[in-house]
Motif scaffolding. Structure first.
Motif, PDB file in Angstrom:
ATOM      1  N   TRP A  13      50.287  33.864  29.409  1.00  0.00           N
ATOM      2  CA  TRP A  13      51.042  34.148  28.183  1.00  0.00           C
ATOM      3  C   TRP A  13      50.144  34.724  27.098  1.00  0.00           C
ATOM      4  N   VAL A  14      48.978  34.159  26.925  1.00  0.00           N
ATOM      5  CA  VAL A  14      48.068  34.659  25.889  1.00  0.00           C
ATOM      6  C   VAL A  14      47.652  36.099  26.187  1.00  0.00           C
ATOM      7  N   VAL A  15      47.282  36.381  27.421  1.00  0.00           N
ATOM      8  CA  VAL A  15      46.881  37.732  27.804  1.00  0.00           C
ATOM      9  C   VAL A  15      48.049  38.700  27.626  1.00  0.00           C
ATOM     10  N   GLY A  16      49.250  38.272  27.985  1.00  0.00           N
ATOM     11  CA  GLY A  16      50.420  39.119  27.822  1.00  0.00           C
ATOM     12  C   GLY A  16      50.702  39.466  26.375  1.00  0.00           C
ATOM     13  N   VAL A  17      50.617  38.483  25.497  1.00  0.00           N
ATOM     14  CA  VAL A  17      50.869  38.719  24.072  1.00  0.00           C
ATOM     15  C   VAL A  17      49.799  39.634  23.477  1.00  0.00           C
ATOM     16  N   VAL A  18      48.557  39.382  23.804  1.00  0.00           N
ATOM     17  CA  VAL A  18      47.470  40.211  23.260  1.00  0.00           C
ATOM     18  C   VAL A  18      47.576  41.644  23.781  1.00  0.00           C
ATOM     19  N   LEU A  19      47.941  41.811  25.034  1.00  0.00           N
ATOM     20  CA  LEU A  19      48.104  43.161  25.580  1.00  0.00           C
ATOM     21  C   LEU A  19      49.256  43.893  24.899  1.00  0.00           C
ATOM     22  N   ILE A  20      50.342  43.195  24.624  1.00  0.00           N
ATOM     23  CA  ILE A  20      51.453  43.822  23.909  1.00  0.00           C
ATOM     24  C   ILE A  20      51.030  44.232  22.504  1.00  0.00           C
ATOM     25  N   HIS A  46      41.143  41.135  24.230  1.00  0.00           N
ATOM     26  CA  HIS A  46      41.910  41.209  25.477  1.00  0.00           C
ATOM     27  C   HIS A  46      40.981  41.286  26.689  1.00  0.00           C
ATOM     28  N   GLY A  47      39.912  42.042  26.576  1.00  0.00           N
ATOM     29  CA  GLY A  47      38.964  42.138  27.687  1.00  0.00           C
ATOM     30  C   GLY A  47      38.380  40.792  28.058  1.00  0.00           C
ATOM     31  N   PHE A  48      37.983  40.022  27.053  1.00  0.00           N
ATOM     32  CA  PHE A  48      37.443  38.691  27.309  1.00  0.00           C
ATOM     33  C   PHE A  48      38.514  37.775  27.904  1.00  0.00           C
ATOM     34  N   LEU A  49      39.703  37.775  27.299  1.00  0.00           N
ATOM     35  CA  LEU A  49      40.773  36.913  27.783  1.00  0.00           C
ATOM     36  C   LEU A  49      41.221  37.306  29.188  1.00  0.00           C
ATOM     37  N   TYR A  50      41.160  38.593  29.499  1.00  0.00           N
ATOM     38  CA  TYR A  50      41.531  39.025  30.850  1.00  0.00           C
ATOM     39  C   TYR A  50      40.545  38.471  31.877  1.00  0.00           C
ATOM     40  N   MET A  51      39.283  38.382  31.522  1.00  0.00           N
ATOM     41  CA  MET A  51      38.314  37.776  32.435  1.00  0.00           C
ATOM     42  C   MET A  51      38.640  36.297  32.666  1.00  0.00           C
ATOM     43  N   VAL A  52      39.053  35.599  31.610  1.00  0.00           N
ATOM     44  CA  VAL A  52      39.473  34.198  31.750  1.00  0.00           C
ATOM     45  C   VAL A  52      40.718  34.125  32.638  1.00  0.00           C
ATOM     46  N   TYR A  53      41.643  35.075  32.458  1.00  0.00           N
ATOM     47  CA  TYR A  53      42.850  35.152  33.279  1.00  0.00           C
ATOM     48  C   TYR A  53      42.488  35.324  34.758  1.00  0.00           C
ATOM     49  N   LEU A  54      41.521  36.194  35.028  1.00  0.00           N
ATOM     50  CA  LEU A  54      41.098  36.409  36.412  1.00  0.00           C
ATOM     51  C   LEU A  54      40.553  35.126  37.032  1.00  0.00           C
ATOM     52  N   VAL A  55      39.753  34.403  36.281  1.00  0.00           N
ATOM     53  CA  VAL A  55      39.192  33.143  36.787  1.00  0.00           C
ATOM     54  C   VAL A  55      40.310  32.135  37.047  1.00  0.00           C
ATOM     55  N   ALA A  56      41.263  32.041  36.119  1.00  0.00           N
ATOM     56  CA  ALA A  56      42.370  31.089  36.285  1.00  0.00           C
ATOM     57  C   ALA A  56      43.237  31.471  37.486  1.00  0.00           C
ATOM     58  N   ALA A  57      43.508  32.766  37.651  1.00  0.00           N
ATOM     59  CA  ALA A  57      44.310  33.221  38.785  1.00  0.00           C
ATOM     60  C   ALA A  57      43.574  32.971  40.107  1.00  0.00           C
ATOM     61  N   PHE A  58      42.268  33.221  40.115  1.00  0.00           N
ATOM     62  CA  PHE A  58      41.477  32.972  41.319  1.00  0.00           C
ATOM     63  C   PHE A  58      41.476  31.486  41.665  1.00  0.00           C
ATOM     64  N   ASP A  59      41.262  30.646  40.655  1.00  0.00           N
ATOM     65  CA  ASP A  59      41.243  29.200  40.874  1.00  0.00           C
ATOM     66  C   ASP A  59      42.575  28.726  41.453  1.00  0.00           C
ATOM     67  N   LEU A  60      43.675  29.168  40.858  1.00  0.00           N
ATOM     68  CA  LEU A  60      44.992  28.758  41.350  1.00  0.00           C
ATOM     69  C   LEU A  60      45.245  29.291  42.755  1.00  0.00           C
ATOM     70  N   SER A  61      44.849  30.522  43.007  1.00  0.00           N
ATOM     71  CA  SER A  61      45.096  31.101  44.330  1.00  0.00           C
ATOM     72  C   SER A  61      44.319  30.381  45.424  1.00  0.00           C
ATOM     73  N   ALA A  77      48.520  41.757  37.509  1.00  0.00           N
ATOM     74  CA  ALA A  77      49.665  41.592  36.609  1.00  0.00           C
ATOM     75  C   ALA A  77      49.237  41.503  35.141  1.00  0.00           C
ATOM     76  N   GLY A  78      48.016  41.125  34.875  1.00  0.00           N
ATOM     77  CA  GLY A  78      47.533  41.028  33.499  1.00  0.00           C
ATOM     78  C   GLY A  78      47.147  42.361  32.890  1.00  0.00           C
ATOM     79  N   THR A  79      47.307  43.446  33.640  1.00  0.00           N
ATOM     80  CA  THR A  79      46.917  44.756  33.126  1.00  0.00           C
ATOM     81  C   THR A  79      48.099  45.603  32.678  1.00  0.00           C
ATOM     82  N   VAL A  83      54.360  42.481  32.349  1.00  0.00           N
ATOM     83  CA  VAL A  83      54.341  42.052  33.751  1.00  0.00           C
ATOM     84  C   VAL A  83      53.710  40.670  33.893  1.00  0.00           C
ATOM     85  N   SER A  84      52.773  40.327  33.025  1.00  0.00           N
ATOM     86  CA  SER A  84      52.155  39.001  33.143  1.00  0.00           C
ATOM     87  C   SER A  84      53.182  37.891  32.911  1.00  0.00           C
TER      88      SER A  84
END
Length: 111
Positions: A13-20, A46-61, A77-79, A83-84
């Motif tokens: 959600w945070v990455v989505g809002v910042v990207l918008i 957004h670049g920093f938060l997207y890296m956090v998003y990648l780590v969270a998505a990897f961890d969950l996956s 999806a965070g790009t 879509v996020s």
């Protein structure tokens, strides 16, 4: 796995809002009014938060044991704006269904 899902949902959600903000406010200001301040600041955030998003998505996956293709699609999806949010709902339903399937009582063995 529930904590990993919560972390993923929050950062999605945070990455989505910042990207918008970046696309809807920052880009028009930069290219329409020659004012790059929002893009320069929000873009870095957004670049920093997207890296956090990648780590969270990897961890969950990894915890959910997803195939590589699903993991990559969720990460991408965070790009794309909006879509996020859609991906977050899909991921939540996948994980909830997976947890429900794993929590079923084992069937008795006929003998």
């Amino acid at each position: 796995m529930r904590a990993a899902l919560t972390r993923y949902r929050w950062i999605a959600w945070v990455v989505g809002v910042v990207l918008i903000l970046l696309v809807v406010i920052g880009m028009p200001l930069k290219y329409g009014f020659d004012n790059p301040v929002v893009v320069e600041t929000v873009g870095q955030v957004h670049g920093f938060l997207y890296m956090v998003y990648l780590v969270a998505a990897f961890d969950l996956s990894r915890r959910a044991d997803w195939p590589l293709k699903r993991m990559i699609l969720v990460m991408l999806a965070g790009t794309v704006p909006f879509v996020s949010f859609w991906a977050e709902r899909r991921v939540s339903s996948w994980v909830t269904a997976q947890e429900a399937a794993g929590q079923r009582a084992p069937e008795p063995v006929a003998g």
